[in-house]
Design an enzyme around this catalytic site. Structure first.
Site, PDB file in Angstrom:
ATOM      1  N   ASP A   1       0.780  -1.271   0.109  1.00 17.09           N
ATOM      2  CA  ASP A   1      -0.001   0.072  -0.128  1.00 17.09           C
ATOM      3  C   ASP A   1       0.841   1.298   0.001  1.00 17.09           C
ATOM      4  O   ASP A   1       1.638   1.390   0.825  1.00 17.09           O
ATOM      5  CB  ASP A   1      -0.705  -0.112   1.339  1.00 17.09           C
ATOM      6  CG  ASP A   1      -1.954   0.940   1.437  1.00 17.09           C
ATOM      7  OD1 ASP A   1      -3.025   0.914   0.823  1.00 17.09           O
ATOM      8  OD2 ASP A   1      -1.753   2.272   1.999  1.00 17.09           O
TER       9      ASP A   1
ATOM     10  N   GLU B   1       1.384  -0.639  -5.193  1.00 20.62           N
ATOM     11  CA  GLU B   1       0.054   0.234  -5.336  1.00 20.62           C
ATOM     12  C   GLU B   1       0.653   1.845  -5.088  1.00 20.62           C
ATOM     13  O   GLU B   1       0.623   2.370  -3.993  1.00 20.62           O
ATOM     14  CB  GLU B   1      -0.855   0.168  -4.222  1.00 20.62           C
ATOM     15  CG  GLU B   1      -2.057   0.612  -4.369  1.00 20.62           C
ATOM     16  CD  GLU B   1      -2.443   1.735  -3.331  1.00 20.62           C
ATOM     17  OE1 GLU B   1      -1.772   1.848  -2.685  1.00 20.62           O
ATOM     18  OE2 GLU B   1      -3.739   1.984  -3.447  1.00 20.62           O
TER      19      GLU B   1
END
Lengths: 678, 678
Positions: B396, B425
């Site tokens: 993330d 990401e």
């Protein structure tokens, strides 16, 4: 900017190493340009030029980054730095000017800038009307840390700023936005965990002539006054005014050494030879000596030095050939037989490119056990001529000797003579030519002679000037050489010579002609389909009629004057081609960085017919407005044309002048300039 | 090739160093591709793929050059070699296949080949009818030097060849042209003064899933059977058949850890929160634990391991999120306050991107004095989940943590688990995304969600697949995520979902959807202009109706089956766009190297109107002749079309199916195939 204090010397710059704190280094520097072969080779510039360095520089997260470009002379340890600026997509740019010949180093440094990050956030929070109490305290701490590294008046200013921040004055935005504070912080805030680019890149700076020069090649033995006589270096000296009037600044002499007798070639490279055949000057070495001797019929070393000195008074430098090959009669063959390859029968291997055989030439064997002795001898040869005042060398067929040899030789000579210039005569495959340029040749012969159509010229010179190639390869453009009489010149007559001269002299900041064959439009080939001259000067003495009425010498003089007077033409970096709706007309421009000197050249490539067309100029790029008329001053004919807008008409008759060399005159007098206008 | 002997093992390959003989090394190797950041980073491949390596390789002069590509597993010292072939302009090419996960090294070697040079000259001299007596002797000496390095039968063959050469048989051309001799010479002739490229380049080989995978993202807490209930991992397990039927092979779970209570956000990210608000799964850490704990309402670690095992039986791998951030309630805040940044008032700095403030999130401070302890703890977290059977991680916001950290972390995890896969990401600037890919992420989210027009798709996916980017960046294409509901989906209705699904699944060998929001065409934004979902699953438990009649699940199943059955779609390297005379229709193809599987995709980008146009296919590149009809089998509808020639017509109605996925069937039955034709 208000009250900006004079900045004292910056704290010592040290390129920090990462060490055990490596996890805290957040800035990345990559894709640095220019960088040739990953830093293996130098970028080239001349004294007074600027180098622009670009790189991708960024960190993780949202913090602000700062970056500097660092540079130094190779022999100095202290770096000078200049701030880099971001422009687009994490790409940054910095520049510096080089002022001395020799080698420079450059590298880059980037770091997360705590002060700029703080400042950015403060501005956003102010705009959103958020509470700034804690921001003020955080900012004060950062300013105080910089104050600890400053001294004198500057320290006091920083301490005062910090106090203002701590005091919580309502005017806190003041210092946050203050240029004076920003400048001091840039100077004194510690560059914590600054990333230094992992390479020191190299930059070789040469004198201006490496970038811009006009060459004239002659055979000294053809300079005698009486037909048939063997010319001397003294005869050659008498030709200097003629060459100077044409405006050349480099006079390149075909080799001046003793010529071998074994297997000497006759006229037109014939195998049958008569006793008075003089042989090729590139068949170097006889009983009179080798590469450091002068052909007895040309004169003495004193005569040579006299020629060099006399040329200097005309603003002309003498360039010599370094053709590292020997005839069977060269002293090396006797004294250093190990430098030559043996055939299975014990004889020395002559040059061959099967099925061609060159019994008159023994190539040096660079794979010899004694390669090191060979290298040192060849270096001695070059340094010998340096001692006679020579600084420009044209290397003959450098692509037939190892790359490492040239790299070493050029570096060794430049160590002693940083003003020396080397021209590579390698008419071979592109990668080989580029490699020679990378390893140190100042200039390179190129494919110009065989680029005749608009598409060819555009493609090739865009590659040479608008890609990475421009960082290391400086083309020298020759419309002819003693080996190359192109079909375009053979068939195009005088207009072809004029066209090719103007293309060479304007496309190329470096160019040259093999004269007087060129200005006298000599265009007879040895046989159809050959690029060799009929009765080539390589194998016989010529007696040229320099004063022939149809000589191009005056046109050449004019073109060379235009080159001298327009600095745009003294560099190739700004070359841009422009559209013309006629495939026989090529248009290109060169300009100085400040656009004070803009030259637009239009050339009709068809030597037979008048051609006309509409030229399209990128007005914005050359500092013009669409509604503003401008003057195009044709420097060849001195005609002045009034142009307006992007598209303008040209018409070129090869029978008069097949080209125009315009200087753009931006300012036109208008009614407002008339005395009584107001 | 006749009588070619079985070749024994080659003499030991040693990469020679130049040493004091440096002047005799004549071969240059440069411009090697692929080479990322000058060799700083690895090229990526998966097991079974081939890597093609190119370089400029040349020597001075006219001699023939030979070159090999050398490669080895990083942990082995012995190199394997494969011959390189020249193709154009001094460019050479070699290739090898990688067979194991892990790191490989590759480099190149080139040398002046005495035998090939001799051979070349002999052929030319023979053609010119020149005397070959000395050539024969020179050749014999070269063959004898190879014979000294050979053994057994091969030595005898070489000695016999040498004797034939020495004997001066009239058939001397025989051995000179003999393939057998050439092969033995290639093997045994000493590579004198061979130049080895100065870098060992690195290649990371991952398992096939790194290159091709189909992801499905869910919130496990929304899997409960009764509306309003908090779903468990056991509930999640019950959804596996549904996910497997749609054909996904990676099930990515939103974070499964305890969620903080301090500053917890309410529905729709509201600051006002009620006691039963469940909070965002990315607000990691509560009194029940942190990054290695499981949210008590989801279940236990045993439940988790059970889910992983159950998924495996469906051919599905579970992927976990690594979101390295903490709520104020995370155990780290108590146990390691040094890992967080302090504000001037002593409180911990929460996340902000001014003017936005995220009081519920404390970012980890990677500039902490204790960065090393922090790194090791985060590594421990990842290894903990590896021990639970997880091998796929989705990182993330990796761009908000230092690059060096990720490079280290991924390398450390891969040391223990070479089959681990990391997806970055990072929706941020292109250079940052590329850097993360270079430093080791197997896959990367990309800008696909915001590339909707034909020009955008063509430009972006050409950059990703046809430039150096393809060597290190493997895009993973998501039409939606819990953070991204694009305007195209908001306004285009069901046809937009179908179009984006097919584009993602065919442009990208790696793709994923956030479901069930996707297959149920959820398209209401929180407010106009926002890309956030209304009543986003990030802040509340949803209860989806998986069996809705208008679900896209069957279409998705079909598309995933097409991906599985057509290996052309399992790689992005062959992607090529083809012209269509309608800007609303995009056409592209993918094919296997052997052209056995060629897929052509045609998509109508306009979700409202039927669009038609003429598609232009490069017949030659896909192995077709202009006069030969071919069949286009639409794998979506099972319709078969007969096409011929370059241009063919398509028409696509968004209300039925806005796309066609053709498999090219080259062989058509003709009259010749009819039994009685002859």
């Amino acid at each position: 900017m208000k009250n900006r204090p004079k900045l004292g010397p910056a704290p010592e710059n040290k390129l920090s190493s990462v060490g055990s704190d490596r996890g805290r280094y957040r800035v990345v520097i990559e894709d640095v340009k220019p960088e040739i072969n990953g830093g293996r080779f130098s970028v080239k510039r001349v004294v007074g030029e600027r180098i622009i360095v670009e790189a991708d520089i960024f960190a993780d997260g949202h913090d602000a980054v700062s970056a500097v470009l660092l540079y130094r002379k190779e022999n100095q340890s202290r770096w000078t730095e200049t701030a880099m600026q971001p422009f687009i997509n994490d790409r940054w740019r910095g520049a510096f000017e080089v002022t001395e010949t020799g080698n420079y180093r450059y590298t880059l440094q980037g770091w997360v800038d705590r002060f700029k990050s703080w400042h950015k956030n403060v501005l956003k929070k102010m705009a959103a009307g958020q509470d700034l109490a804690l921001e003020r305290l955080a900012g004060a701490a950062i300013v105080e840390s910089a104050a600890r590294r400053a001294g004198g008046e500057e320290k006091k200013i920083l301490i005062r700023f910090a106090a203002e921040l701590r005091s919580g004055e309502p005017e806190v935005g003041g210092p946050a936005l203050d240029d004076e504070l920003a400048a001091l912080m840039e100077r004194y805030l510690e560059r914590r965990w600054a990333t230094t680019y992992d390479k020191e890149l190299s930059l070789t700076v040469e004198r201006a002539k490496a970038r811009s020069s006009s060459w004239y090649e002659i055979f000294p033995r053809s300079c005698a006054r009486e037909p048939g006589a063997h010319g001397t270096l003294r005869d050659c000296e008498r030709r200097l005014p003629y060459i100077a009037e044409m405006g050349f600044d480099v006079l390149y002499l075909a080799p001046i050494h003793p010529i071998g007798r074994s297997y000497r070639k006759g006229k037109n490279n014939s195998l049958s030879v008569s006793p008075d055949d003089v042989g090729s000057p590139w068949a170097i070495g006889g009983e009179e000596g080798g590469h450091t001797a002068i052909h007895p019929q040309l004169g003495t070393l004193d005569d040579f030095r006299h020629l060099v000195a006399a040329a200097k008074t005309f603003g002309i430098e003498i360039a010599l050939d370094i053709a590292f090959q020997c005839t069977p009669d060269h002293p090396y063959v006797r004294e250093h037989p190990q430098w030559f390859r043996k055939r299975p029968d014990g004889s020395i291997q002559y040059a061959e490119n099967p099925p061609k055989q060159y019994q008159d030439i023994y190539p040096l064997d660079f794979e010899s056990e004694q390669w090191e002795e060979l290298w040192h001898e060849l270096k001695r040869v070059v340094l010998f001529w340096c001692e006679q005042g020579i600084r420009i060398f044209r290397a003959d067929n450098p692509h037939t000797k190892p790359f490492v040899f040239w790299e070493w030789l050029i570096a060794e000579v430049k160590k002693k003579h940083p003003d020396s210039i080397f021209l590579a005569e390698a008419f071979t495959r592109p990668k080989v030519m580029y490699r020679l340029a990378k390893l140190g040749f100042s200039q390179s012969y190129c494919y110009f002679a065989w680029r005749n159509t608009k598409a060819e010229l555009t493609q090739y010179f865009t590659e040479l000037t608008q890609t990475e190639v421009s960082e290391f390869f400086r083309a020298n453009l020759w419309p002819n050489t003693p080996d190359i009489l192109t079909e375009y010149l053979q068939f195009g007559g005088r207009p072809a010579f004029v066209t090719r001269l103007i293309l060479a002299a304007t496309l190329g900041a470096n160019y040259g002609i093999y004269g007087p064959a060129f200005e006298l439009c000599e265009n007879a080939p040895r046989e159809p389909g050959s690029e060799e001259y009929l009765n080539s000067e390589k194998y016989e003495i010529k007696n040229w009629d320099f004063d022939r009425a149809d000589s191009l010498k005056e046109l050449i003089a004019r073109v060379n004057r235009i080159r001298r007077e327009n600095s745009a033409l003294q560099s190739d970096r700004s070359l841009r081609f422009h559209p013309v709706d006629n495939s026989q007309i090529v248009c290109f421009s060169k300009s100085t960085e400040d656009l004070q000197n803009v030259i637009v050249v239009v050339v009709n490539l068809d030597p037979y017919h008048t051609q006309a067309g509409w030229v399209e100029l990128p007005l914005e790029q050359i500092g013009l407005l669409a509604q503003q008329p401008f003057q195009m001053h044709d420097l060849l004919t001195d005609a002045h044309y009034l142009w307006q807008g992007t598209r303008n008409y040209v018409q070129l008759d090869p029978q008069s002048v097949p080209a125009q060399i315009f200087r753009l005159r931006r300012r036109l007098r208008r009614e407002q300039d008339f005395d009584y206008f107001m």
